[in-house]
Motif scaffolding. Sequence first.
Motif, short mmCIF file in Angstrom:
data_model
loop_
_atom_site.label_atom_id
_atom_site.label_comp_id
_atom_site.label_asym_id
_atom_site.label_seq_id
_atom_site.Cartn_x
_atom_site.Cartn_y
_atom_site.Cartn_z
N GLU A 64 -17.97 -15.21 48.41
CA GLU A 64 -19.24 -14.70 47.89
C GLU A 64 -20.45 -15.41 48.49
O GLU A 64 -21.57 -14.90 48.43
CB GLU A 64 -19.26 -14.75 46.36
CG GLU A 64 -18.23 -13.79 45.77
CD GLU A 64 -18.68 -13.14 44.47
OE1 GLU A 64 -19.90 -13.02 44.25
OE2 GLU A 64 -17.80 -12.76 43.69
N ALA A 65 -20.23 -16.59 49.08
CA ALA A 65 -21.35 -17.28 49.73
C ALA A 65 -21.85 -16.47 50.93
O ALA A 65 -23.02 -16.56 51.30
CB ALA A 65 -20.92 -18.67 50.16
N VAL A 84 -18.02 -3.65 43.72
CA VAL A 84 -19.24 -4.47 43.74
C VAL A 84 -20.13 -4.00 42.60
O VAL A 84 -20.51 -2.83 42.53
CB VAL A 84 -19.98 -4.34 45.08
CG1 VAL A 84 -21.21 -5.22 45.09
CG2 VAL A 84 -19.05 -4.71 46.24
N ILE A 85 -20.40 -4.91 41.67
CA ILE A 85 -21.25 -4.59 40.52
C ILE A 85 -22.41 -5.58 40.54
O ILE A 85 -22.21 -6.78 40.31
CB ILE A 85 -20.47 -4.70 39.20
CG1 ILE A 85 -19.23 -3.79 39.25
CG2 ILE A 85 -21.34 -4.33 38.01
CD1 ILE A 85 -18.23 -4.06 38.15
N ASN A 86 -23.58 -5.05 40.81
CA ASN A 86 -24.76 -5.90 40.97
C ASN A 86 -24.44 -7.04 41.96
O ASN A 86 -24.12 -6.78 43.09
CB ASN A 86 -25.25 -6.42 39.62
CG ASN A 86 -25.69 -5.27 38.72
OD1 ASN A 86 -26.25 -4.28 39.23
ND2 ASN A 86 -25.44 -5.37 37.44
N ARG A 87 -24.47 -8.29 41.49
CA ARG A 87 -24.18 -9.40 42.40
C ARG A 87 -22.83 -10.04 42.07
O ARG A 87 -22.69 -11.27 41.95
CB ARG A 87 -25.33 -10.43 42.33
CG ARG A 87 -26.65 -9.84 42.81
CD ARG A 87 -27.75 -10.86 42.88
NE ARG A 87 -27.55 -11.88 43.89
CZ ARG A 87 -27.76 -11.71 45.20
NH1 ARG A 87 -28.14 -10.53 45.67
NH2 ARG A 87 -27.57 -12.71 46.03
N LEU A 88 -21.87 -9.15 41.96
CA LEU A 88 -20.50 -9.59 41.65
C LEU A 88 -19.52 -8.71 42.42
O LEU A 88 -19.64 -7.48 42.42
CB LEU A 88 -20.27 -9.44 40.14
CG LEU A 88 -18.97 -9.98 39.56
CD1 LEU A 88 -18.91 -11.50 39.70
CD2 LEU A 88 -18.88 -9.59 38.08
N VAL A 89 -18.58 -9.35 43.13
CA VAL A 89 -17.51 -8.59 43.80
C VAL A 89 -16.21 -8.86 43.06
O VAL A 89 -15.80 -10.02 42.92
CB VAL A 89 -17.35 -9.02 45.28
CG1 VAL A 89 -16.34 -8.12 45.98
CG2 VAL A 89 -18.69 -8.95 46.01
N LEU A 90 -15.60 -7.79 42.59
CA LEU A 90 -14.34 -7.94 41.87
C LEU A 90 -13.21 -7.38 42.73
O LEU A 90 -13.35 -6.30 43.32
CB LEU A 90 -14.37 -7.14 40.55
CG LEU A 90 -15.40 -7.59 39.52
CD1 LEU A 90 -15.42 -6.61 38.35
CD2 LEU A 90 -15.05 -8.99 39.02
N THR A 91 -12.11 -8.11 42.83
CA THR A 91 -10.94 -7.57 43.53
C THR A 91 -9.81 -7.38 42.52
O THR A 91 -9.71 -8.13 41.54
CB THR A 91 -10.46 -8.50 44.65
OG1 THR A 91 -10.16 -9.77 44.09
CG2 THR A 91 -11.51 -8.66 45.75
N PHE A 92 -9.01 -6.36 42.76
CA PHE A 92 -7.87 -6.05 41.90
C PHE A 92 -6.62 -6.02 42.79
O PHE A 92 -6.20 -4.95 43.26
CB PHE A 92 -8.08 -4.71 41.18
CG PHE A 92 -9.34 -4.67 40.39
CD1 PHE A 92 -9.38 -5.19 39.09
CD2 PHE A 92 -10.52 -4.15 40.93
CE1 PHE A 92 -10.56 -5.17 38.36
CE2 PHE A 92 -11.70 -4.14 40.21
CZ PHE A 92 -11.73 -4.66 38.91
N GLU A 108 -20.52 -8.86 57.01
CA GLU A 108 -20.75 -10.31 56.95
C GLU A 108 -19.48 -11.12 57.20
O GLU A 108 -19.52 -12.35 57.12
CB GLU A 108 -21.32 -10.70 55.57
CG GLU A 108 -22.52 -9.88 55.11
CD GLU A 108 -23.69 -9.98 56.09
OE1 GLU A 108 -23.81 -11.03 56.74
OE2 GLU A 108 -24.43 -8.98 56.23
N LYS A 109 -18.39 -10.43 57.48
CA LYS A 109 -17.09 -11.12 57.64
C LYS A 109 -16.83 -12.02 56.43
O LYS A 109 -16.35 -13.16 56.55
CB LYS A 109 -17.05 -11.97 58.93
CG LYS A 109 -17.33 -11.18 60.19
CD LYS A 109 -16.18 -10.28 60.54
CE LYS A 109 -16.46 -9.41 61.76
NZ LYS A 109 -16.18 -8.01 61.58
N ALA A 110 -17.16 -11.46 55.26
CA ALA A 110 -17.01 -12.25 54.03
C ALA A 110 -15.62 -12.07 53.41
O ALA A 110 -15.31 -12.72 52.41
CB ALA A 110 -18.08 -11.82 53.02
N ILE A 111 -14.83 -11.14 53.98
CA ILE A 111 -13.51 -10.89 53.38
C ILE A 111 -12.43 -11.39 54.33
O ILE A 111 -12.37 -10.99 55.50
CB ILE A 111 -13.29 -9.39 53.10
CG1 ILE A 111 -14.48 -8.82 52.30
CG2 ILE A 111 -11.99 -9.17 52.34
CD1 ILE A 111 -14.36 -7.35 51.99
#
Length: 293
Positions: A64-65, A84-92, A108-111
């Motif tokens: 998330e950074a 993605v909900i507002n400023r939150l990423v949820l994974t299931f 962003e290569k964030a994943i």
Amino acid sequence: MIVAVASGKGGTGKTTVAASLATVWDGPVCAVDLDVEEPNLHLFLQPNLTGRETAYMTVPQVDEAKCTYCGACSELCQFKAISVINRLVLTFPEMCHGCGGCMAICPEKAITAGQRELGEISWGQAAGAGFLAGTLRIGEAMSPPLMRQVKARLNQQLAADGGDAIIDAPPGVSCPAVNAVLDSDAVLLVTEPTPFGVYDFKLAWEAFTPLNKPMGAVINRAGVGNDAIYRFCREQKLPILAEIPYDRAIAEAYARGRVIADVSAGLKQTFISLRDQVRDLASPGRAQEAVHA
Ligand code: SF4
Ligand code: SF4
């Protein structure tokens, strides 16, 4: 050659047919349990396991950074496994199919790649045959990812050592059953001549016919029910390769976890004949060569 032993429903004797076929195979063969949700080929073959490993699949792990909450991953995922909900990423992770799309699309290569445990793959030797099996982790909903890993190991093994494989496929006609027969050279459909057996056999025949695999039927508990399965096979020109009688000695052997080909000389001959016919089914040229020899 890969032979898949399948059935439209559970309890038809599919596993006992696969086990018996493996014990009468006259060449290097690997018995493979792809019924990963409920593997029980080992109960009949009593393998000596020589190795096992935990199987994993790739699932997304979000840093998330680095994330800007653009939502691209969430829009792409067809399985709602990342949101993605507002400023939150949820994974299931349990809903993730491991396609890797979200990792590829993230600007962003964030994943990065995380892991989800699928179950266990085990291997060894059984009754003169090789043995390979997948066992799904309790609570894991998807069996095809583990099945694919078992098949990958089988393909490596066949490429290195040669030989044939007999696959005990999951029952039914859903995704796992189709996945199990996809790479086979021939499909044996095991059924029993009861109304339920015939109904599910037809569903299996309809599901597997588009795959264009040579198919043959094995009638288990022959003598119960009626002749509907025989009529159906005749109409569809589906060869009946073996009939296993409804017999107390077979039922007792089954209940004790014995291979039914060992019950009598007659039954052994039934499975030897099945072996030869399924080979001819998978390689029609071989049967013709025998005729002209
Ligand atoms: S695509 Fe990447 S940057 Fe965009 S929300 Fe998903 S994780 Fe964050
Ligand atoms: S890997 Fe595929 S299935 Fe899994 S969360 Fe990403 S996009 Fe969805």
